[in-house]
Design a protein around this motif. Sequence first.
Motif, short mmCIF file in Angstrom:
data_model
loop_
_atom_site.label_atom_id
_atom_site.label_comp_id
_atom_site.label_asym_id
_atom_site.label_seq_id
_atom_site.Cartn_x
_atom_site.Cartn_y
_atom_site.Cartn_z
N GLY A 47 7.82 9.49 5.50
CA GLY A 47 7.23 10.05 6.70
C GLY A 47 5.72 10.06 6.62
O GLY A 47 5.14 10.57 5.66
N TYR A 48 5.06 9.48 7.62
CA TYR A 48 3.60 9.36 7.71
C TYR A 48 2.97 9.13 6.34
O TYR A 48 2.08 9.87 5.89
N PRO A 49 3.42 8.07 5.63
CA PRO A 49 2.98 7.86 4.25
C PRO A 49 1.65 7.14 4.13
O PRO A 49 1.22 6.41 5.03
N ILE A 50 1.00 7.32 3.00
CA ILE A 50 -0.09 6.44 2.57
C ILE A 50 0.56 5.27 1.85
O ILE A 50 1.32 5.47 0.90
N SER A 51 0.29 4.07 2.31
CA SER A 51 0.90 2.90 1.68
C SER A 51 -0.12 1.91 1.13
O SER A 51 0.23 1.02 0.38
N ASP A 52 -1.39 2.08 1.53
CA ASP A 52 -2.41 1.10 1.13
C ASP A 52 -3.74 1.84 0.93
O ASP A 52 -4.42 2.19 1.90
N TYR A 53 -4.09 2.05 -0.32
CA TYR A 53 -5.31 2.82 -0.60
C TYR A 53 -6.58 2.05 -0.24
O TYR A 53 -7.61 2.66 0.06
N GLY A 64 -1.53 2.72 10.73
CA GLY A 64 -1.57 1.41 10.10
C GLY A 64 -0.92 1.36 8.73
O GLY A 64 -0.45 0.31 8.30
N HIS A 65 -0.88 2.50 8.03
CA HIS A 65 -0.19 2.53 6.74
C HIS A 65 1.29 2.21 6.92
O HIS A 65 1.90 1.51 6.11
N SER A 66 1.87 2.74 7.99
CA SER A 66 3.29 2.52 8.25
C SER A 66 3.55 1.10 8.74
O SER A 66 4.49 0.44 8.30
N THR A 67 2.72 0.62 9.66
CA THR A 67 2.95 -0.72 10.20
C THR A 67 2.67 -1.79 9.15
O THR A 67 3.38 -2.81 9.10
N ARG A 68 1.69 -1.58 8.30
CA ARG A 68 1.43 -2.54 7.22
C ARG A 68 2.60 -2.58 6.24
O ARG A 68 2.99 -3.64 5.76
N MET A 69 3.16 -1.41 5.94
CA MET A 69 4.30 -1.37 5.02
C MET A 69 5.49 -2.08 5.63
O MET A 69 6.20 -2.84 4.95
N ALA A 70 5.72 -1.87 6.92
CA ALA A 70 6.84 -2.53 7.59
C ALA A 70 6.68 -4.05 7.55
O ALA A 70 7.65 -4.78 7.31
N THR A 71 5.47 -4.53 7.78
CA THR A 71 5.23 -5.97 7.74
C THR A 71 5.48 -6.52 6.34
O THR A 71 6.08 -7.60 6.19
N ALA A 72 5.04 -5.80 5.32
CA ALA A 72 5.26 -6.24 3.95
C ALA A 72 6.75 -6.30 3.63
O ALA A 72 7.22 -7.24 2.97
N LEU A 73 7.50 -5.32 4.08
CA LEU A 73 8.95 -5.32 3.86
C LEU A 73 9.60 -6.50 4.57
O LEU A 73 10.47 -7.19 4.02
#
Length: 313
Positions: free
Chosen positions: A169-175, A241-250
């Motif tokens: 939930g609302y994570p940090i995925s890319d520092y 963008g942390h969430s959308t970037r993670m989704a794209t990577a997945l």
Amino acid sequence: MMLIQKIPLDANNEHVSLTTYILDESQELLVGKKRPAVLICPGGAYLNCSDREAEPVALRFAAMGYHAFVLRYHVFFDTPNGFERLLQGETFEPRKECQYPAAIRDIAHAMTIIYDHADEWFVDAEKIVLCGFSAGGHNVLNYAVHYDKPVIIDDFEAAKVKPAAVIAGYPISDYLYMKESVRYQDDIAQSLFKLSNLAFFGQEEPSDEELAEVSATRLVSHSTPPTFIWATAGDKLVPVGHSTRMATALADAGVPFEIHIYEEGNHGLALATQATATAKTDLNPIAAEWITAADIWLQKRFSLPLEEKGRWG
């Protein structure tokens, strides 16, 4: 009765613990069959572990039929007033015991305990789901891309530490993305980011290489478990963008995932209901649907082992 107990994980830090919410073994329900479990990592910027994202969330998952656990991992502050000290302009020194990889190793420790007690607690050890929020969301995503790497498996048994799925939930995925985006936020957000870095990295301004090492978006692989992500477009602290970037990577890695982005809502909504609210701004009936969506998503993979027909059918 539900088995609620607090299990210490660090003899030198009473705040690091695993709390169980084990559903009673009822002769009317599953009758000796094991249930999936959800291990919850509250957020708190690696400075503390939020109560709002702990027991209320565990009880909600328990109401869905899952055993639940709350992990209070190593964080910077030992008292709940850490953010107030930040606002007062206090300066802080690094604390080695809470720095990376302490928090993901806490997850491995908790996973091992659950695995070792699976028969006693009627937990299906192959169906343990990680759930985290904000920094806790980073913790579970970071774990999801490191659980099979030396940082974990050099000291833990591989079979005991593999998560079946992740909910973030609302994570940090890319520092690296966070480093760039925080430049455009207010002074409080920038100070919080620096202090969070001090807690997690041991320094306020880590190198890009250090940031990349714990940026799950950049480390997704075919071994990353299925992932459910939710966030709000209105989040000003941890950009969506942390969430959308993670989704794209997945998606690029072929990892099963689902993502829900709600238009409105502040950071840190938790359940977005009265159960986790401190103010009316924490209420969001639309975003509150995330937990129902997550339940439906989980049932595709981890539905309870029910009989085809009821005994009185």
